[in-house]
Structure formats: structure tokens, C-alpha cells
Motif scaffolding. Structure first.
Motif, PDB file in Angstrom:
ATOM      1  N   SER A  34       0.850  -1.185   0.000  1.00 23.27           N
ATOM      2  CA  SER A  34       0.000   0.000   0.000  1.00 23.27           C
ATOM      3  C   SER A  34       0.889   1.239   0.000  1.00 23.27           C
ATOM      4  N   LYS A  35       0.276   2.369  -0.044  1.00 19.02           N
ATOM      5  CA  LYS A  35       0.961   3.656  -0.118  1.00 19.02           C
ATOM      6  C   LYS A  35       1.843   3.927   1.106  1.00 19.02           C
ATOM      7  N   LYS A  36       1.437   3.405   2.269  1.00 18.40           N
ATOM      8  CA  LYS A  36       2.159   3.661   3.519  1.00 18.40           C
ATOM      9  C   LYS A  36       3.262   2.621   3.710  1.00 18.40           C
ATOM     10  N   ILE A  37       4.501   3.093   3.831  1.00 18.21           N
ATOM     11  CA  ILE A  37       5.671   2.243   4.066  1.00 18.21           C
ATOM     12  C   ILE A  37       6.129   2.481   5.510  1.00 18.21           C
ATOM     13  N   VAL A  38       6.399   1.404   6.228  1.00 14.04           N
ATOM     14  CA  VAL A  38       6.932   1.507   7.584  1.00 14.04           C
ATOM     15  C   VAL A  38       8.240   0.721   7.618  1.00 14.04           C
ATOM     16  N   ALA A  39       9.304   1.379   8.078  1.00 12.20           N
ATOM     17  CA  ALA A  39      10.617   0.733   8.130  1.00 12.20           C
ATOM     18  C   ALA A  39      11.399   1.288   9.314  1.00 12.20           C
ATOM     19  N   SER A  40      12.414   0.547   9.720  1.00  9.56           N
ATOM     20  CA  SER A  40      13.304   0.999  10.795  1.00  9.56           C
ATOM     21  C   SER A  40      14.735   0.971  10.289  1.00  9.56           C
ATOM     22  N   GLY A  41      15.551   1.884  10.794  1.00 11.97           N
ATOM     23  CA  GLY A  41      16.948   1.989  10.377  1.00 11.97           C
ATOM     24  C   GLY A  41      17.143   3.219   9.516  1.00 11.97           C
ATOM     25  N   ILE A  42      17.401   2.980   8.231  1.00 11.25           N
ATOM     26  CA  ILE A  42      17.649   4.062   7.281  1.00 11.25           C
ATOM     27  C   ILE A  42      16.644   3.945   6.144  1.00 11.25           C
ATOM     28  N   VAL A  43      15.994   5.053   5.803  1.00  9.73           N
ATOM     29  CA  VAL A  43      15.136   5.112   4.629  1.00  9.73           C
ATOM     30  C   VAL A  43      15.608   6.280   3.780  1.00  9.73           C
ATOM     31  N   LEU A  44      15.850   5.998   2.504  1.00 14.85           N
ATOM     32  CA  LEU A  44      16.241   7.043   1.556  1.00 14.85           C
ATOM     33  C   LEU A  44      15.155   7.128   0.498  1.00 14.85           C
ATOM     34  N   THR A  45      14.674   8.331   0.255  1.00 13.80           N
ATOM     35  CA  THR A  45      13.632   8.503  -0.745  1.00 13.80           C
ATOM     36  C   THR A  45      14.083   9.516  -1.789  1.00 13.80           C
ATOM     37  N   ILE A  60      17.008   0.117   4.694  1.00  9.28           N
ATOM     38  CA  ILE A  60      18.113  -0.738   5.144  1.00  9.28           C
ATOM     39  C   ILE A  60      18.163  -0.621   6.664  1.00  9.28           C
ATOM     40  N   ASP A  61      18.367  -1.747   7.358  1.00  6.18           N
ATOM     41  CA  ASP A  61      18.512  -1.618   8.809  1.00  6.18           C
ATOM     42  C   ASP A  61      19.863  -0.966   9.115  1.00  6.18           C
ATOM     43  N   THR A  62      19.991  -0.450  10.315  1.00  8.73           N
ATOM     44  CA  THR A  62      21.177   0.340  10.681  1.00  8.73           C
ATOM     45  C   THR A  62      22.469  -0.453  10.542  1.00  8.73           C
ATOM     46  N   ASP A  82      27.999   8.084  11.078  1.00 11.05           N
ATOM     47  CA  ASP A  82      28.390   9.489  11.123  1.00 11.05           C
ATOM     48  C   ASP A  82      28.105  10.119   9.757  1.00 11.05           C
ATOM     49  N   ASP A  83      28.487  11.379   9.596  1.00 11.50           N
ATOM     50  CA  ASP A  83      28.194  12.092   8.349  1.00 11.50           C
ATOM     51  C   ASP A  83      28.812  11.418   7.129  1.00 11.50           C
ATOM     52  N   MET A  84      30.021  10.883   7.282  1.00 14.59           N
ATOM     53  CA  MET A  84      30.690  10.225   6.150  1.00 14.59           C
ATOM     54  C   MET A  84      29.928   8.959   5.744  1.00 14.59           C
ATOM     55  N   ALA A  85      29.532   8.163   6.715  1.00  9.98           N
ATOM     56  CA  ALA A  85      28.791   6.930   6.428  1.00  9.98           C
ATOM     57  C   ALA A  85      27.425   7.248   5.821  1.00  9.98           C
ATOM     58  N   LYS A  86      26.756   8.265   6.348  1.00 10.86           N
ATOM     59  CA  LYS A  86      25.462   8.668   5.788  1.00 10.86           C
ATOM     60  C   LYS A  86      25.617   9.155   4.350  1.00 10.86           C
ATOM     61  N   PRO A 116      18.587  12.495  -2.868  1.00 10.68           N
ATOM     62  CA  PRO A 116      17.927  11.688  -1.843  1.00 10.68           C
ATOM     63  C   PRO A 116      17.666  12.454  -0.553  1.00 10.68           C
ATOM     64  N   THR A 117      16.605  12.053   0.120  1.00  8.05           N
ATOM     65  CA  THR A 117      16.319  12.511   1.472  1.00  8.05           C
ATOM     66  C   THR A 117      16.482  11.301   2.384  1.00  8.05           C
ATOM     67  N   MET A 118      17.271  11.460   3.444  1.00 13.34           N
ATOM     68  CA  MET A 118      17.520  10.353   4.367  1.00 13.34           C
ATOM     69  C   MET A 118      16.716  10.546   5.646  1.00 13.34           C
ATOM     70  N   LEU A 119      16.051   9.454   6.050  1.00 12.69           N
ATOM     71  CA  LEU A 119      15.336   9.414   7.316  1.00 12.69           C
ATOM     72  C   LEU A 119      15.955   8.300   8.147  1.00 12.69           C
ATOM     73  N   THR A 120      16.129   8.533   9.446  1.00 14.74           N
ATOM     74  CA  THR A 120      16.686   7.508  10.321  1.00 14.74           C
ATOM     75  C   THR A 120      15.794   7.364  11.542  1.00 14.74           C
ATOM     76  N   GLY A 121      15.735   6.147  12.081  1.00 15.46           N
ATOM     77  CA  GLY A 121      14.971   5.941  13.301  1.00 15.46           C
ATOM     78  C   GLY A 121      14.224   4.624  13.282  1.00 15.46           C
ATOM     79  N   GLU A 122      13.332   4.475  14.235  1.00 16.02           N
ATOM     80  CA  GLU A 122      12.512   3.268  14.363  1.00 16.02           C
ATOM     81  C   GLU A 122      11.100   3.568  13.895  1.00 16.02           C
ATOM     82  N   ASN A 123      10.495   2.601  13.248  1.00 12.62           N
ATOM     83  CA  ASN A 123       9.115   2.721  12.775  1.00 12.62           C
ATOM     84  C   ASN A 123       8.866   4.009  11.983  1.00 12.62           C
ATOM     85  N   ILE A 124       9.737   4.262  11.023  1.00 12.40           N
ATOM     86  CA  ILE A 124       9.600   5.418  10.140  1.00 12.40           C
ATOM     87  C   ILE A 124       8.392   5.164   9.242  1.00 12.40           C
TER      88      ILE A 124
END
Length: 152
Positions: A34-45, A60-62, A82-86, A116-124
Motif C-alpha cells: 500500500s501507499k504507507k511504508i513503515v521501516a526501521s533503520g535508514i530510509v532514503l527517498t 536498510i537496517d542500521t 556518522d556524516d561520512m557513512a550517511k 535523496p532525502t535520508m530518514l533515520t529511526g525506528e518505525n519510520i
């Protein structure tokens, strides 16, 4: 969704990842979401415009993201994102999406991609741009990578 679209993203992963040093790339699952995606770790859109419009989201998980960043940074240990890894992980999403857009252009479908836009966290929670989302789950050297494509 047009098979050429999802196949362009699958081909992108199977073409790009070995160039970075990954050896085992396997599709674990393909499903419609469905339209709603739920993920934990790193999401790049990334947004996509042109003959087809929509977006793509990579999840991708952390720990997997740290492993990918390490390989992309010539084996340098990555203890934290860190910033380099991101930056390395963001560049991977750029590389995969740009390669997919080249594959699409070979099918006479011309598109441009956003940074890309990066989101990090749990249950994004991410709302994709289209109601129909094709998801491909990859196992890449033991790292799970999920690609969600919403284009029409």
C-alpha cells in the motif's frame, strides 16, 4: 505497474552492487504494498519526474547500512552512522536510482531524479506518491535491502 519499471530497478541493484564489491545478490521477495511504508533503520527517498512520475524509497537496517558504508569506504570500519557513512549510503541510493533511470531510458522512458532525502529511526512512516507500490526485497551478502517503487 509496468514490468519494465520494476525490472529497471532490479537490474540496477544486480549491476551496481557487484561493482562496489558485493558478491551475493538475491531477490528474496517481490510484493505489492500500500501507499504507507513503515521501516526501521535508514530510509532514503528520491523523487522521479518525466515520462513517469512518483518516488522510490530504499530501506536498510542500521547494521546493514554500516556494513554497506564500510565497503563503499574501502573497508574503513564504521562503528556509527556518522556524516561520512550517511553520505556513502546516500550516494548508493543516487547510484541505484540513476542506473535505473538509464535502464528506463533504454526502454524509451525518460526520467529525472531528485537528490535523496535520508530518514533515520525506528518505525519510520513514509507515504509514497502513488497508491500502488512495488516492493523488491534483496539479500546482498546477508544485508537486507528493500526497494519500494511508486511510479506511473
Amino acid at each position: 505497474m509496468d514490468v519494465a519499471i520494476i525490472n529497471s530497478f532490479i537490474a540496477s541493484v544486480t549491476d551496481v552492487m557487484p561493482q562496489l564489491g558485493f558478491s551475493s545478490i538475491n531477490i528474496k521477495n517481490q510484493l505489492e504494498k500500500s501507499k504507507k511504508i513503515v521501516a526501521s533503520g535508514i530510509v532514503l527517498t528520491l523523487g522521479i519526474v518525466g515520462d513517469k512520475k512518483g518516488n522510490v524509497a530504499y530501506a536498510i537496517d542500521t547494521e546493514g547500512a554500516k556494513q554497506i558504508a564500510s565497503i563503499m569506504m574501502m573497508g574503513m570500519p564504521v562503528e556509527e552512522l556518522d556524516d561520512m557513512a550517511k553520505s556513502a549510503i546516500s550516494e548508493l541510493s543516487n547510484m541505484l536510482t540513476a542506473n535505473a533511470s538509464i535502464n528506463l531510458s533504454n526502454e524509451s522512458i525518460n526520467v529525472d531524479i531528485s537528490p535523496p532525502t535520508m530518514l533515520t529511526g525506528e518505525n519510520i512512516e513514509l507515504s509514497m506518491s502513488k497508491d500502488q507500490v512495488m516492493c523488491v526485497e534483496f539479500d546482498i551478502d546477508g544485508i537486507m535491502l528493500e526497494i519500494n517503487v511508486a511510479l506511473d
